[in-house]
Design an enzyme around this catalytic site. Structure first.
Site, PDB file in Angstrom:
ATOM      1  N   GLU A 145     -11.008  -6.535  -5.518  1.00 16.41           N
ATOM      2  CA  GLU A 145     -11.103  -7.482  -4.143  1.00 16.41           C
ATOM      3  C   GLU A 145     -11.983  -7.670  -2.883  1.00 16.41           C
ATOM      4  O   GLU A 145     -12.658  -6.679  -2.339  1.00 16.41           O
ATOM      5  CB  GLU A 145      -9.795  -7.449  -3.472  1.00 16.41           C
ATOM      6  N   HIS A 198     -11.355 -14.366   2.361  1.00 17.65           N
ATOM      7  CA  HIS A 198     -12.366 -13.279   2.333  1.00 17.65           C
ATOM      8  C   HIS A 198     -14.412 -14.542   1.859  1.00 17.65           C
ATOM      9  O   HIS A 198     -15.079 -14.345   2.440  1.00 17.65           O
ATOM     10  CB  HIS A 198     -12.161 -12.042   1.886  1.00 17.65           C
ATOM     11  N   LYS A 201     -15.173  -8.523  -0.248  1.00 20.68           N
ATOM     12  CA  LYS A 201     -15.017  -9.566   1.725  1.00 20.68           C
ATOM     13  C   LYS A 201     -16.141  -8.906   1.528  1.00 20.68           C
ATOM     14  O   LYS A 201     -16.592  -8.200   1.781  1.00 20.68           O
ATOM     15  CB  LYS A 201     -13.285  -9.016   1.931  1.00 20.68           C
ATOM     16  N   GLU A 240      -9.735 -13.583  -2.406  1.00 25.82           N
ATOM     17  CA  GLU A 240      -8.870 -13.666  -1.123  1.00 25.82           C
ATOM     18  C   GLU A 240      -9.386 -14.772  -0.666  1.00 25.82           C
ATOM     19  O   GLU A 240     -10.442 -15.019  -0.495  1.00 25.82           O
ATOM     20  CB  GLU A 240      -8.923 -12.932  -0.271  1.00 25.82           C
ATOM     21  N   ASP A 276      -5.019 -13.725  -3.479  1.00 26.49           N
ATOM     22  CA  ASP A 276      -4.536 -13.837  -2.149  1.00 26.49           C
ATOM     23  C   ASP A 276      -4.604 -15.158  -1.627  1.00 26.49           C
ATOM     24  O   ASP A 276      -5.694 -15.219  -1.182  1.00 26.49           O
ATOM     25  CB  ASP A 276      -5.324 -12.964  -1.737  1.00 26.49           C
ATOM     26  N   MET A 281       2.289  -5.787  -7.463  1.00 32.17           N
ATOM     27  CA  MET A 281       0.809  -5.227  -6.783  1.00 32.17           C
ATOM     28  C   MET A 281       1.389  -3.868  -6.335  1.00 32.17           C
ATOM     29  O   MET A 281       1.983  -3.921  -4.790  1.00 32.17           O
ATOM     30  CB  MET A 281       0.293  -6.382  -6.129  1.00 32.17           C
ATOM     31  N   HIS A 289       0.473  -1.191  -0.163  1.00 30.56           N
ATOM     32  CA  HIS A 289      -0.114  -0.116   0.120  1.00 30.56           C
ATOM     33  C   HIS A 289       0.924   0.980   0.447  1.00 30.56           C
ATOM     34  O   HIS A 289       1.937   1.621   0.695  1.00 30.56           O
ATOM     35  CB  HIS A 289      -0.917  -0.296   1.446  1.00 30.56           C
ATOM     36  N   ASP A 302     -11.447 -12.609   9.656  1.00 30.88           N
ATOM     37  CA  ASP A 302     -10.410 -12.387   9.301  1.00 30.88           C
ATOM     38  C   ASP A 302      -9.181 -12.922   9.751  1.00 30.88           C
ATOM     39  O   ASP A 302      -8.704 -11.820   9.978  1.00 30.88           O
ATOM     40  CB  ASP A 302     -10.588 -11.068   9.068  1.00 30.88           C
ATOM     41  N   ASP A 333      -1.341 -13.265   1.575  1.00 33.97           N
ATOM     42  CA  ASP A 333      -1.847 -12.303   1.714  1.00 33.97           C
ATOM     43  C   ASP A 333      -2.410 -13.126   3.514  1.00 33.97           C
ATOM     44  O   ASP A 333      -3.369 -13.194   3.648  1.00 33.97           O
ATOM     45  CB  ASP A 333      -2.751 -11.930   1.283  1.00 33.97           C
ATOM     46  N   ASP A 366      -7.060 -14.449   8.036  1.00 31.17           N
ATOM     47  CA  ASP A 366      -5.156 -14.739   6.823  1.00 31.17           C
ATOM     48  C   ASP A 366      -4.043 -15.126   7.805  1.00 31.17           C
ATOM     49  O   ASP A 366      -3.118 -15.526   7.776  1.00 31.17           O
ATOM     50  CB  ASP A 366      -4.370 -12.913   7.078  1.00 31.17           C
ATOM     51  N   ASP A 413       2.564   1.571   3.685  1.00 33.79           N
ATOM     52  CA  ASP A 413       3.527   0.696   4.152  1.00 33.79           C
ATOM     53  C   ASP A 413       5.258   1.368   3.704  1.00 33.79           C
ATOM     54  O   ASP A 413       5.900   0.765   4.298  1.00 33.79           O
ATOM     55  CB  ASP A 413       2.831  -0.765   3.076  1.00 33.79           C
TER      56      ASP A 413
END
Ligand code: GLT
Ligand code: MN
Ligand code: MN
Length: 391
Positions: free
Chosen positions: A182, A221, A184, A218, A246, A89, A55, A256, A292, A258, A58
């Site tokens: 994406e 999700h 969710k 993902e 993802d 990405m 991002h 979530d 992810d 992950d 980040d």
């Protein structure tokens, strides 16, 4: 030689926010120190990854002056060059800052929407500067706790206006960039608009430039929504819309999670890798395989790298198992038994003649239904391959 040692040709990527996750959750503070983007890139390169995803924030803190931004980006580029790592990405963080508490592109306040546009234009420039081929929109805050706050149809119109706007921008700038949406179902919002990959696929067809926009499904999700991730990915692939993916793991009905790829529901993970790798004969997915996910909160830094290794190793092990499964004569035989190549042409592409031939076929439903399909045997074979008992 270790068969499962990844290298750049595997196209494995990690978000800076994934291995960079410090273990904060709604009930507790960070348990690990924050790694710098350069540290992450260097370590992932050693482990055999292809690249990273990020991002805007980040890498560049929100509100950083231009000079500071340019310095950070130059430093980051140098590490990429030195390690041969790519940015596959990029995205714009439209969920963390309190300004996005009512959404970004769907917020009721047009000034908030304008800020989200401003931020995203800059994030797109950054993505292209770093060589990213895909720009993801994950609208974590694009939703509501109370639908009394806005007509959901208005939210969809705002989302469409935003995506159309950025497609036009990329076209005008001649940026070689594609967008991936994406989905969710919820978290952080009570309900997020366009809750599943299927919703996204329809929405894309309503855009001004549908050819520039695909999906980034993902595992967690779709699983949160109680749906088959394999079916979601298959629909995206069949539509030519799987621009990015993802990978992680998730138990149904939970927040979530992950989790490390393949750490839950190994059978779904196997079927997913089989689909992506095309071992059953379909077209192979050629894009980056993005993990992810993040390490358990119990882990220190060494545990984070163990987690990263695990994601890639499990993917490669599953790919090897899927290849073996699909090459097995008994498996092939069971699948082939179902087919009747002579009949297939009658079942697509209407002509009056075909309809006539179909009407004339002697088909006895009782006879057809009496036949067992051997899917028990087929699935048991899958389990035996998955467990490595058969190879
Ligand atoms: C966030 C989210 C992920 C998205 C990222 C992209 S951000 O971590 O949980 O699923 O892919 O914006
Ligand atoms: Mn994701
Ligand atoms: Mn997730």
């Amino acid at each position: 030689m270790d068969h499962y040692q990844p290298d750049k040709t595997d196209l494995f990527t990690f978000g800076l926010w994934t291995v960079g996750n410090v273990g904060r959750d709604p009930f507790g503070e960070a348990v690990r120190r924050r790694l710098t983007p350069s540290e992450i890139v260097q370590k992932l390169a050693q482990l055999g990854a292809y690249g990273v995803n990020l991002h805007d924030n980040d890498l560049v803190p929100i509100g950083a002056p231009l000079k500071e931004r340019d310095r950070i980006v130059a430093e980051f580029r140098a590490v990429l060059d030195e390690t041969g790592m790519k940015v596959a990405m990029a995205s714009s963080n439209l969920f963390f800052h309190p300004v996005f508490k009512d959404g970004a592109f769907t917020a009721n306040d047009p000034k908030v929407r304008a800020f989200a546009f401003q931020k995203t234009l800059a994030a797109i420039d950054l993505a292209v500067e770093l060589g990213a081929a895909t720009f993801v929109f994950w609208g974590g805050r694009e939703g509501a706790e109370t639908d009394a706050c806005r007509d959901p149809r208005e939210a969809l119109k705002r989302l469409r206006a935003a995506v159309d706007f950025f497609c036009e921008y990329a076209l005008e700038q001649r940026y070689p960039l594609r967008f991936a949406l994406e989905a969710k179902p919820n978290e952080p919002r009570g309900d997020i608009y366009l809750a599943t990959t299927g919703h996204m696929l329809h929405f894309i067809e309503t855009l001004a430039h549908p050819e520039m926009v695909g999906v980034n499904p993902e595992v967690a999700h779709e699983t949160m929504a109680g749906l088959s991730f394999v079916h979601a990915v298959a629909q995206a692939m069949e539509a030519g819309k799987l621009f990015h993916v993802d990978l992680n793991a998730q138990r149904i009905g939970r927040f979530d999670q992950d989790l490390r790829f393949g750490s839950e529901d190994l059978k779904q993970a196997f079927l997913l890798v089989r689909l992506l790798e095309g071992t059953a004969g379909g077209e192979r997915y050629s894009g980056p395989r993005h993990f992810d996910a993040h390490a358990y909160r119990t882990e220190d830094e060494a545990g984070v790298w163990e987690f990263a290794r695990g994601c890639m190793r499990t993917y490669k092990m599953l790919a090897e198992r899927a290849r073996a499964f699909d090459a097995d004569p008994e498996v092939r035989g069971l699948l082939a038994e179902q087919l009747d190549p002579a009949l297939e042409p009658l079942l697509s592409g209407y002509t009056r003649e075909k309809a006539g031939r179909l009407r004339a076929l002697a088909l006895d439903p009782d006879e057809l239904s009496a036949r067992g399909l051997c899917y028990e045997r087929l699935d048991q074979l899958l389990v035996e391959f998955l467990l490595g008992v058969r190879s």
